[in-house]
Design a protein around this motif. Structure first.
Motif, mmCIF file in Angstrom:
data_model
loop_
_atom_site.group_PDB
_atom_site.id
_atom_site.type_symbol
_atom_site.label_atom_id
_atom_site.label_comp_id
_atom_site.label_asym_id
_atom_site.label_seq_id
_atom_site.Cartn_x
_atom_site.Cartn_y
_atom_site.Cartn_z
ATOM 1 N N GLU A 155 0.851 -1.194 0.000
ATOM 2 C CA GLU A 155 0.000 0.000 0.000
ATOM 3 C C GLU A 155 0.882 1.238 0.000
ATOM 4 O O GLU A 155 1.748 1.396 0.870
ATOM 5 N N GLY A 156 0.685 2.111 -0.981
ATOM 6 C CA GLY A 156 1.458 3.343 -1.034
ATOM 7 C C GLY A 156 1.191 4.200 0.190
ATOM 8 O O GLY A 156 0.046 4.363 0.609
ATOM 9 N N LEU A 157 2.259 4.739 0.772
ATOM 10 C CA LEU A 157 2.091 5.555 1.972
ATOM 11 C C LEU A 157 1.428 6.877 1.641
ATOM 12 O O LEU A 157 0.386 7.226 2.212
ATOM 13 N N VAL A 158 1.996 7.630 0.694
ATOM 14 C CA VAL A 158 1.443 8.937 0.337
ATOM 15 C C VAL A 158 2.115 9.419 -0.935
ATOM 16 O O VAL A 158 3.239 9.015 -1.247
ATOM 17 N N ARG A 287 -3.720 7.240 9.881
ATOM 18 C CA ARG A 287 -4.176 8.482 10.531
ATOM 19 C C ARG A 287 -3.092 9.548 10.473
ATOM 20 O O ARG A 287 -3.375 10.725 10.201
ATOM 21 N N GLU A 288 -1.853 9.152 10.731
ATOM 22 C CA GLU A 288 -0.745 10.108 10.668
ATOM 23 C C GLU A 288 -0.556 10.617 9.255
ATOM 24 O O GLU A 288 -0.297 11.805 9.040
ATOM 25 N N ARG A 289 -0.683 9.726 8.281
ATOM 26 C CA ARG A 289 -0.553 10.116 6.880
ATOM 27 C C ARG A 289 -1.622 11.132 6.498
ATOM 28 O O ARG A 289 -1.334 12.148 5.858
ATOM 29 N N ASP A 290 -2.868 10.890 6.914
ATOM 30 C CA ASP A 290 -3.963 11.800 6.567
ATOM 31 C C ASP A 290 -3.782 13.158 7.243
ATOM 32 O O ASP A 290 -4.042 14.202 6.634
ATOM 33 N N ALA A 291 -3.330 13.134 8.501
ATOM 34 C CA ALA A 291 -3.106 14.392 9.214
ATOM 35 C C ALA A 291 -1.969 15.183 8.562
ATOM 36 O O ALA A 291 -2.059 16.408 8.404
ATOM 37 N N ASP A 297 -1.216 20.313 2.695
ATOM 38 C CA ASP A 297 -2.061 21.002 1.717
ATOM 39 C C ASP A 297 -2.443 22.395 2.211
ATOM 40 O O ASP A 297 -2.500 23.350 1.421
ATOM 41 N N MET A 298 -2.699 22.521 3.509
ATOM 42 C CA MET A 298 -3.037 23.830 4.067
ATOM 43 C C MET A 298 -1.847 24.782 3.958
ATOM 44 O O MET A 298 -1.993 25.952 3.569
ATOM 45 N N ARG A 299 -0.658 24.279 4.271
ATOM 46 C CA ARG A 299 0.539 25.115 4.197
ATOM 47 C C ARG A 299 0.803 25.543 2.755
ATOM 48 O O ARG A 299 1.131 26.704 2.491
#
Length: 308
Positions: A155-158, A287-291, A297-299
């Motif tokens: 599974e790809g991390l990000v 969860r850490e990846r999504d956070a 994205d916000m930055r």
């Protein structure tokens, strides 16, 4: 002829460590005692299990097959024994990841996992070597590569974004154009999937036939060199994040070309997914990846608005 379990466990220790001396240290016996036990096992089985390669031992073909068959069972026996004896009051989870990902991304977040799962003892094995799951006691690996390894859950991390970075004292943010970069010392991560030549092509810049380079085989070393003011590195925002937030590095280009890629993959044998400790780690990692993705994205949106 019956084969004593002691001889089997001694062979298991030798095969795992690749050394009679290290196996003897782990078992608390002399190297000669280890050799005697292995020889007794070979006599009992009627075949050679190990040979010599310099100062190390190597498994014969029969030894490789035997270790593959007994390894998981011996590991389970040893874990069960330690639990009954009271040596282990918690479940151990062994995670392998590259030194750079371990240092730059996992380590700063581990306190959350430790707090959420106090009954799981985490062992983080920082190495670039891919795991031979049948032979090694590794539960989960975060592997650098392209994914799709046969027989493994993957599974790809990000999705990561690659950009040039340097210390703000080396070049102020947004102060350079792509064609200016070959005039500076360029830091290379030699194992990175995005190299300077492809970046220049994407940026529409034509570098000189030769340019000054500083090469590293570890991403975290390249990032630290850039933060130390040695030159400009081309790295992933996943690895750069802590240094970007702290202001140790910044992108010297106002609008670098967008290059995205998945380079880190969560892998393990499919049957490991049935283990509670593995599922707990994967849930926490997602969860850490999504956070992290939301924060990134916000930055990026804030920076884009500032540049308007």
């Amino acid at each position: 002829m019956s084969v004593p379990l002691r001889a089997i466990t001694v062979f298991h220790a030798v095969a795992r460590s690749g050394s009679i001396t290290r196996a003897a240290e782990a078992l608390g016996v002399t190297p000669s005692a280890v050799s005697q036990q292995v020889q007794a096992l070979e006599v009992g089985l009627g075949t050679a299990l190990i040979g010599k390669a310099g100062r190390h031992v190597v498994l014969t073909e029969a030894g490789e097959r035997y270790f593959e068959m007994i390894g998981p069972e011996i590991d389970r026996i040893m874990e069960a024994t330690q639990r009954i004896q009271g040596f282990r009051s918690v479940t151990t989870l062994t995670v392998r990841a590259t030194p750079s990902l371990s240092t730059k991304w996992l380590l700063p977040r581990l306190s959350g996992f430790i707090a959420a799962y106090p009954d799981i003892e985490l062992r983080l094995d920082g190495t670039n070597e891919p795991t031979a799951f049948q032979k090694e006691s590794v539960d989960v690996e975060i592997r650098h590569g392209t994914g799709g390894w046969p027989g493994l859950f993957s599974e790809g991390l990000v999705e990561e974004s690659f950009r040039p970075v340097c210390a703000p004292s080396f070049a102020a943010p947004g102060s350079l154009a792509a064609q200016d970069l070959p005039g500076h010392l360029l830091i290379h991560s030699v194992k990175s999937q995005v190299q300077w030549a492809s970046w220049f092509e994407r940026a529409g810049a034509v570098p000189a036939a030769r340019w000054r380079r500083l090469l590293f085989d570890r991403t975290h070393m390249a990032i630290d060199a850039a933060a130390g003011g040695l030159g400009i590195a081309l790295e992933s925002d996943l690895m750069l994040w802590g240094d970007l937030r702290a202001g140790r590095v910044a992108c010297p280009l106002a609008a670098p070309p967008r290059i995205t890629l998945v380079t880190q993959w969560v892998t393990c044998p499919p049957d490991h997914l049935r283990q509670r400790k593995v599922r707990a780690f994967l849930d926490w990692l997602r969860r850490e990846r999504d956070a992290w993705t939301a924060e990134r994205d916000m930055r990026n949106a804030e920076q884009a608005a500032t540049n308007l």
